[in-house]
Design an enzyme around this catalytic site. Sequence first.
Site, PDB file in Angstrom:
ATOM      1  N   GLY A  15       0.735  -0.767  -0.227  1.00  0.00           N
ATOM      2  CA  GLY A  15       0.484  -0.445  -0.166  1.00  0.00           C
ATOM      3  C   GLY A  15       1.258   1.553   0.061  1.00  0.00           C
ATOM      4  O   GLY A  15       1.832   0.821   0.177  1.00  0.00           O
ATOM      5  N   ASP A 142       2.314   1.518   9.512  1.00  0.00           N
ATOM      6  CA  ASP A 142       1.186   0.777  11.054  1.00  0.00           C
ATOM      7  C   ASP A 142       2.579   0.743  11.614  1.00  0.00           C
ATOM      8  O   ASP A 142       3.081   0.692  12.978  1.00  0.00           O
ATOM      9  CB  ASP A 142       0.874  -0.718  10.462  1.00  0.00           C
ATOM     10  CG  ASP A 142       0.194  -1.075   9.385  1.00  0.00           C
ATOM     11  OD1 ASP A 142      -0.222   0.611   9.082  1.00  0.00           O
ATOM     12  OD2 ASP A 142       0.436  -1.233   8.460  1.00  0.00           O
ATOM     13  N   ARG A 177     -22.444  12.224  23.818  1.00  0.00           N
ATOM     14  CA  ARG A 177     -22.143  11.031  23.064  1.00  0.00           C
ATOM     15  C   ARG A 177     -20.470  10.455  23.028  1.00  0.00           C
ATOM     16  O   ARG A 177     -19.456  11.103  23.926  1.00  0.00           O
ATOM     17  CB  ARG A 177     -21.932  11.393  21.092  1.00  0.00           C
ATOM     18  CG  ARG A 177     -23.817  11.621  20.708  1.00  0.00           C
ATOM     19  CD  ARG A 177     -23.027  11.664  19.850  1.00  0.00           C
ATOM     20  NE  ARG A 177     -24.739  11.785  19.066  1.00  0.00           N
ATOM     21  CZ  ARG A 177     -25.095  12.450  17.608  1.00  0.00           C
ATOM     22  NH1 ARG A 177     -24.225  12.716  17.105  1.00  0.00           N
ATOM     23  NH2 ARG A 177     -26.501  12.557  17.321  1.00  0.00           N
ATOM     24  N   ARG A 280     -21.566   6.611  18.437  1.00  0.00           N
ATOM     25  CA  ARG A 280     -21.610   6.271  17.052  1.00  0.00           C
ATOM     26  C   ARG A 280     -20.147   6.105  16.720  1.00  0.00           C
ATOM     27  O   ARG A 280     -19.734   6.359  17.622  1.00  0.00           O
ATOM     28  CB  ARG A 280     -21.494   7.568  16.326  1.00  0.00           C
ATOM     29  CG  ARG A 280     -23.416   9.050  16.993  1.00  0.00           C
ATOM     30  CD  ARG A 280     -24.384   7.944  15.705  1.00  0.00           C
ATOM     31  NE  ARG A 280     -25.083   8.664  15.798  1.00  0.00           N
ATOM     32  CZ  ARG A 280     -25.839   8.849  16.194  1.00  0.00           C
ATOM     33  NH1 ARG A 280     -26.181   7.701  17.590  1.00  0.00           N
ATOM     34  NH2 ARG A 280     -27.346   9.823  16.281  1.00  0.00           N
ATOM     35  N   ARG A 289      -3.230   7.088   5.377  1.00  0.00           N
ATOM     36  CA  ARG A 289      -3.020   7.215   4.198  1.00  0.00           C
ATOM     37  C   ARG A 289      -2.299   8.158   3.464  1.00  0.00           C
ATOM     38  O   ARG A 289      -1.262   8.006   2.655  1.00  0.00           O
ATOM     39  CB  ARG A 289      -2.613   5.746   3.797  1.00  0.00           C
ATOM     40  CG  ARG A 289      -2.858   4.209   4.405  1.00  0.00           C
ATOM     41  CD  ARG A 289      -1.772   3.497   3.877  1.00  0.00           C
ATOM     42  NE  ARG A 289      -2.404   3.277   2.467  1.00  0.00           N
ATOM     43  CZ  ARG A 289      -2.852   1.448   2.040  1.00  0.00           C
ATOM     44  NH1 ARG A 289      -3.308   0.823   2.906  1.00  0.00           N
ATOM     45  NH2 ARG A 289      -3.830   1.726   0.503  1.00  0.00           N
TER      46      ARG A 289
HETATM   47  O1  F6P Z   1      -0.348  -1.994   5.972  1.00  0.00           O
HETATM   48  C1  F6P Z   1      -0.922  -0.394   5.856  1.00  0.00           C
HETATM   49  C2  F6P Z   1      -2.187  -0.620   5.771  1.00  0.00           C
HETATM   50  O2  F6P Z   1      -3.305   0.695   6.132  1.00  0.00           O
HETATM   51  C3  F6P Z   1      -3.090  -1.020   7.314  1.00  0.00           C
HETATM   52  O3  F6P Z   1      -3.647  -0.382   7.871  1.00  0.00           O
HETATM   53  C4  F6P Z   1      -4.738  -1.305   7.164  1.00  0.00           C
HETATM   54  O4  F6P Z   1      -4.559  -2.465   7.393  1.00  0.00           O
HETATM   55  C5  F6P Z   1      -4.206  -1.797   5.653  1.00  0.00           C
HETATM   56  O5  F6P Z   1      -2.936  -1.545   4.743  1.00  0.00           O
HETATM   57  C6  F6P Z   1      -5.252  -2.123   4.345  1.00  0.00           C
HETATM   58  O6  F6P Z   1      -5.253  -2.342   3.517  1.00  0.00           O
HETATM   59  P1  F6P Z   1      -5.368  -2.265   1.853  1.00  0.00           P
HETATM   60  O7  F6P Z   1      -5.639  -0.691   1.452  1.00  0.00           O
HETATM   61  O8  F6P Z   1      -5.593  -2.819   0.786  1.00  0.00           O
HETATM   62  O9  F6P Z   1      -7.434  -1.885   2.632  1.00  0.00           O
END
Ligand code: F6P
Length: 363
Positions: A15, A142, A177, A280, A289
């Site tokens: 990713g 992460d 909440r 909620r 990201r």
């Molecule tokens: O490893 C980075 C990460 O953003 C994780 O925190 C998350 O679980 C995963 O990738 C999400 O992956 P995708 O972009 O495939 O949904």
Amino acid sequence: MAGTIRRIAVNTGGGDAPGLNAVIRAVVLAALRRGWEVVGIRKGYQGLLDMKDGLVALNADMVSGITHLGGTILGANNRGNPFQLPDGAGNVQDASRYLVERFHDEGFDALVAIGGDGSLAIARDLHERYKLPVIGVPKTIDNDLDCTEYTFGFDTAVATATEALEKLHSTAKSHDRVMVVELMGRYAGWIALHAGIAGDAHVILLPEIPFDLEAVCRTILERDRVGQQYSLVVVAEGAQPQGGTPIFKDPGGGGRQARLGGIAQRVAHAIAQATGKETRELVLGHLQRGGPPTAFDRLLSVRLGAAAVRLIEMGEFGCMVALQSDRIHSVPLAEATRRLRRIPLDSDTLQTARDLGICLGEG
Ligand code: F6P
């Protein structure tokens, strides 16, 4: 020293993470200064395997002004493991030998593989099995890669999550909440812990500490009793109740990575049932990201990228560049990928949370 280096390749696996472009820029500039050519492999390894126009020559102009840009100019690909490549008919095949042949046919002398645990394990295996001259650069929001104190992308993800928590405070407070916020991090709770403390959460639930829902509800009701009728609960996507298991949106398989998700909804429902409070949930998701890297991530990224080029020059392959005590070191990929780095239970950051009265779901 390495043999003569003329042409190197760089790819970004898995990713995206803020800072990828800054690494690419540093690799390109440091390599050009040494008189080397640099070629970007697009979409992880796919650009070398089966993609039309999968390789792109990188020059100074192409990497100019990209340090601050999120994403990756080379494109990302979560399904590009050459050892287990999906063939479109639901089967996976091992294309690693072909990949290495393509690498040599292209005249590459080295590869800078920028990636998280999955991509760096691939780099390790390519080095161990075929002696591929590779250097890994640790990337992931992460922060769960071993042997490095930080991975680039983490600081930006924490900043984004912290800002979201700040905003949620006002709504939670105005409406009395409980807001439950699910943050990324897979099987490590670094983002949740750091953003939770920085964003003044009242409860932080982590994969490292299976939680007791009664303890969580007690905290919320106790806050009510002292006139704080709202609560902010941060839950890491990989957190699980005591005696339970993490929740998946997609269990993975067939070349697909497992995807966690759904714990915030479960926790919010359980809190509403047990406390009677209006509750909620929110999944912050990929917002964590995206966007421009923080100054910390930009600097870390360019330091790692430049250090990777220095390792190529020294012929030190099969290694990952890593931040340790504010210096960039090199560690064997085999060591860096041996285990995930999770929050140690004796971490002083965890103790800080407890000292601030934050509930960690401990029973
Ligand atoms: O490893 C980075 C990460 O953003 C994780 O925190 C998350 O679980 C995963 O990738 C999400 O992956 P995708 O972009 O495939 O949904």
